[in-house]
Design a protein around this motif. Sequence first.
Motif, PDB file in Angstrom:
ATOM      1  N   TYR A  19      -4.710  -9.727  24.592  1.00 54.66           N
ATOM      2  CA  TYR A  19      -5.622  -9.258  25.631  1.00 54.66           C
ATOM      3  C   TYR A  19      -4.844  -8.328  26.562  1.00 54.66           C
ATOM      4  N   ILE A  20      -5.442  -7.220  26.903  1.00 56.35           N
ATOM      5  CA  ILE A  20      -4.826  -6.299  27.833  1.00 56.35           C
ATOM      6  C   ILE A  20      -5.777  -6.067  29.003  1.00 56.35           C
ATOM      7  N   ASN A  21      -5.262  -6.177  30.212  1.00 57.64           N
ATOM      8  CA  ASN A  21      -6.050  -5.954  31.427  1.00 57.64           C
ATOM      9  C   ASN A  21      -5.372  -4.908  32.298  1.00 57.64           C
ATOM     10  N   ILE A  22      -6.159  -3.998  32.826  1.00 59.13           N
ATOM     11  CA  ILE A  22      -5.668  -2.978  33.739  1.00 59.13           C
ATOM     12  C   ILE A  22      -6.528  -3.024  34.995  1.00 59.13           C
ATOM     13  N   GLY A  23      -5.875  -3.091  36.160  1.00 55.66           N
ATOM     14  CA  GLY A  23      -6.656  -3.185  37.382  1.00 55.66           C
ATOM     15  C   GLY A  23      -5.787  -3.086  38.616  1.00 55.66           C
ATOM     16  N   SER A  24      -6.202  -3.799  39.660  1.00 63.12           N
ATOM     17  CA  SER A  24      -5.525  -3.755  40.948  1.00 63.12           C
ATOM     18  C   SER A  24      -5.160  -5.171  41.380  1.00 63.12           C
TER      19      SER A  24
ATOM     20  N   PHE B  98     -14.712  -6.150  25.451  1.00 59.76           N
ATOM     21  CA  PHE B  98     -14.455  -5.852  26.852  1.00 59.76           C
ATOM     22  C   PHE B  98     -14.792  -7.040  27.751  1.00 59.76           C
ATOM     23  N   SER B  99     -14.137  -7.059  28.922  1.00 62.09           N
ATOM     24  CA  SER B  99     -14.396  -8.097  29.912  1.00 62.09           C
ATOM     25  C   SER B  99     -14.039  -7.589  31.295  1.00 62.09           C
ATOM     26  N   LEU B 100     -14.625  -8.225  32.293  1.00 62.88           N
ATOM     27  CA  LEU B 100     -14.259  -8.002  33.686  1.00 62.88           C
ATOM     28  C   LEU B 100     -13.619  -9.285  34.201  1.00 62.88           C
ATOM     29  N   ALA B 101     -12.499  -9.158  34.909  1.00 66.50           N
ATOM     30  CA  ALA B 101     -11.774 -10.347  35.352  1.00 66.50           C
ATOM     31  C   ALA B 101     -11.440 -10.250  36.833  1.00 66.50           C
ATOM     32  N   ALA B 102     -11.482 -11.402  37.490  1.00 67.16           N
ATOM     33  CA  ALA B 102     -11.078 -11.513  38.892  1.00 67.16           C
ATOM     34  C   ALA B 102     -10.287 -12.806  39.041  1.00 67.16           C
ATOM     35  N   GLY B 103      -9.228 -12.750  39.823  1.00 66.24           N
ATOM     36  CA  GLY B 103      -8.405 -13.933  39.986  1.00 66.24           C
ATOM     37  C   GLY B 103      -7.772 -14.010  41.357  1.00 66.24           C
ATOM     38  N   VAL B 104      -7.467 -15.230  41.777  1.00 67.85           N
ATOM     39  CA  VAL B 104      -6.747 -15.472  43.022  1.00 67.85           C
ATOM     40  C   VAL B 104      -5.682 -16.519  42.751  1.00 67.85           C
ATOM     41  N   GLY B 105      -4.711 -16.589  43.621  1.00 67.12           N
ATOM     42  CA  GLY B 105      -3.664 -17.588  43.470  1.00 67.12           C
ATOM     43  C   GLY B 105      -2.626 -17.443  44.548  1.00 67.12           C
ATOM     44  N   GLN B 106      -1.574 -18.240  44.437  1.00 64.94           N
ATOM     45  CA  GLN B 106      -0.497 -18.113  45.408  1.00 64.94           C
ATOM     46  C   GLN B 106       0.761 -18.809  44.887  1.00 64.94           C
ATOM     47  N   TYR B 107       1.904 -18.295  45.365  1.00 65.34           N
ATOM     48  CA  TYR B 107       3.185 -18.951  45.209  1.00 65.34           C
ATOM     49  C   TYR B 107       3.520 -19.589  46.553  1.00 65.34           C
TER      50      TYR B 107
ATOM     51  N   VAL C 248       4.386 -18.687  52.012  1.00 65.56           N
ATOM     52  CA  VAL C 248       3.234 -18.650  51.111  1.00 65.56           C
ATOM     53  C   VAL C 248       2.983 -17.201  50.720  1.00 65.56           C
ATOM     54  N   TYR C 249       2.763 -16.985  49.422  1.00 65.21           N
ATOM     55  CA  TYR C 249       2.530 -15.637  48.902  1.00 65.21           C
ATOM     56  C   TYR C 249       1.190 -15.612  48.158  1.00 65.21           C
ATOM     57  N   PRO C 250       0.090 -15.441  48.889  1.00 69.61           N
ATOM     58  CA  PRO C 250      -1.219 -15.382  48.217  1.00 69.61           C
ATOM     59  C   PRO C 250      -1.412 -14.035  47.522  1.00 69.61           C
ATOM     60  N   PHE C 251      -2.191 -14.049  46.451  1.00 68.86           N
ATOM     61  CA  PHE C 251      -2.464 -12.797  45.748  1.00 68.86           C
ATOM     62  C   PHE C 251      -3.883 -12.812  45.191  1.00 68.86           C
ATOM     63  N   ALA C 252      -4.371 -11.625  44.934  1.00 63.41           N
ATOM     64  CA  ALA C 252      -5.678 -11.455  44.291  1.00 63.41           C
ATOM     65  C   ALA C 252      -5.557 -10.314  43.292  1.00 63.41           C
ATOM     66  N   ARG C 253      -6.347 -10.363  42.217  1.00 61.76           N
ATOM     67  CA  ARG C 253      -6.307  -9.305  41.204  1.00 61.76           C
ATOM     68  C   ARG C 253      -7.689  -9.116  40.594  1.00 61.76           C
ATOM     69  N   PHE C 254      -7.965  -7.855  40.262  1.00 59.67           N
ATOM     70  CA  PHE C 254      -9.232  -7.479  39.633  1.00 59.67           C
ATOM     71  C   PHE C 254      -8.903  -6.498  38.515  1.00 59.67           C
ATOM     72  N   SER C 255      -9.581  -6.656  37.365  1.00 59.46           N
ATOM     73  CA  SER C 255      -9.190  -5.815  36.244  1.00 59.46           C
ATOM     74  C   SER C 255     -10.322  -5.693  35.216  1.00 59.46           C
ATOM     75  N   LEU C 256     -10.150  -4.696  34.367  1.00 65.97           N
ATOM     76  CA  LEU C 256     -10.962  -4.517  33.174  1.00 65.97           C
ATOM     77  C   LEU C 256     -10.135  -4.939  31.987  1.00 65.97           C
ATOM     78  N   GLY C 257     -10.693  -5.785  31.139  1.00 63.60           N
ATOM     79  CA  GLY C 257      -9.955  -6.311  30.016  1.00 63.60           C
ATOM     80  C   GLY C 257     -10.477  -5.835  28.679  1.00 63.60           C
ATOM     81  N   TYR C 258      -9.551  -5.866  27.685  1.00 62.75           N
ATOM     82  CA  TYR C 258      -9.907  -5.489  26.316  1.00 62.75           C
ATOM     83  C   TYR C 258      -9.201  -6.427  25.353  1.00 62.75           C
ATOM     84  N   LYS C 259      -9.949  -7.001  24.433  1.00 66.07           N
ATOM     85  CA  LYS C 259      -9.382  -7.887  23.418  1.00 66.07           C
ATOM     86  C   LYS C 259      -9.037  -7.075  22.175  1.00 66.07           C
ATOM     87  N   LEU C 260      -7.765  -7.144  21.793  1.00 68.24           N
ATOM     88  CA  LEU C 260      -7.289  -6.356  20.656  1.00 68.24           C
ATOM     89  C   LEU C 260      -7.493  -7.095  19.337  1.00 68.24           C
TER      90      LEU C 260
END
Length: 449
Positions: free
Chosen positions: A208-213, A413-422, A437-449
């Motif tokens: 799976y490959i995801n590209i986003g922010s 194809f897929s759309l993904a959103a995630g949150v988390g923290q270290y 605490v290091y919170p993070f968020a990510r949003f991306s477009l995914g593709y299954k190879l």
Amino acid sequence: MQQRFCITLLLLFTFLSGWTQTPNDSVFVQKKRFGRAAAELFVVQLLPWSYDKFITKADWAKLSIKSIGSNLNPKNWEWDDNSFKTNQFGHPYHGNLYYSTFRTNGYSFWQSAPAAVSGSFIWEVAAETNKFAPNDFINTSLGGIALGEMTYRLSRKIVNNRSRGAKRQAQEVFGLIVSPLNGVNRILNGEWGKVHGMVDTAQKLTAYINIGSRHFNIKTYQQNLRGREEIYLRLRLIYGEKFEESETPFEHFSTVMELGNGDSTYINNLQVSGALKTWPMQSAGDGRHLYTVTMNYDFIKNNAFQYGGQSFTFKLMSNWNEHSKIKFTSEIGSGIVALGAVQDKYLYYGEGRNYDYGVGIMMTAGGTINFNNLLEAEFNYKGSRFETVNGNPSSYILNTLAADVRGFLGKRFSLAAGVGQYTLNGFFKGFDNVAEVYPFARFSLGYKL
């Protein structure tokens, strides 16, 4: 440079998507070649030493009988001051080459593991005048084994021995990039470009490959810093069947790799977890429950946080209703951290040593729920407790948490959103304790190879 590297990875996984899966095929069993493997192990050590000896004129490459004798004495061993990237990625990668000298010459996982250990030991004793570094020996050995087996199996999957023409040559080149020793030995064995009926389809590989922010923040007692948005690329590899019994190491492994444009490293997240053994606990109805022991490699270095380590875990995995439209899996386990590098805000010396080394225990938990392949949610947690063995007198509690949701747009194809923290808690003697605490968020477009 980083853009070219991202493009290379994209092209690589584009070729992965073209495989043909044939159930009756199996991995080609190579002839064992001890002489060649031993010679390659020597060359893999000789080339970097020669470069530093004759090209860069490095002082540490000026060997002598006295320096070798000194390094053989455990009383002279010393933890080194190299940067995080050198110790936690560079050394494991070099160990992967040691391991691959035997693995790509017909030897099994367990038969090849001593090559990583012995190669690391020989380098520390007889390839540099710097004192024998226990951290380098452990990272090179354990990290080299995990990365070596992963890259070996991946490179064998990249090349389809039935392919022809430009596509086949591209596969051979990318396979060589992933595992240089495997590519070299394919040339020496006359396999490069040769069309025959054997192709590695014994285990399935899903990519799976995801590209986003993505976005990181930093929160402490004293400050709350807001980070910046950055573009990132994320690769997930799933090799083999996770819920199948296996006696062979790495018949199942998972790998996560992330690249970002907001940090000094090209790769700022690389995690490998390979099953050494998986055996059943019970099967009841539509559920399946298994035990597994995994070998793990972690390298996390982004613009907010860094951690690297080698560990082993024992897990209970459950696939509760694999034939239902709503599928649920879970896993829980605990294990040991053979050696972990944890960032220390009070430490900085040498080449850039800003982390403590520790050993410890860890707990993991995770789960996924899939709604008829239309929507999927995933949760992962890992918690570790370290006691410092080198660095400032301290102990640490480290927690990592991530939750992702994916909506599938068709089969690929897929759309993904995630949150988390270290979360990092450090307890020091002579310094104030640390709670970060290091919170993070990510949003991306995914593709299954």
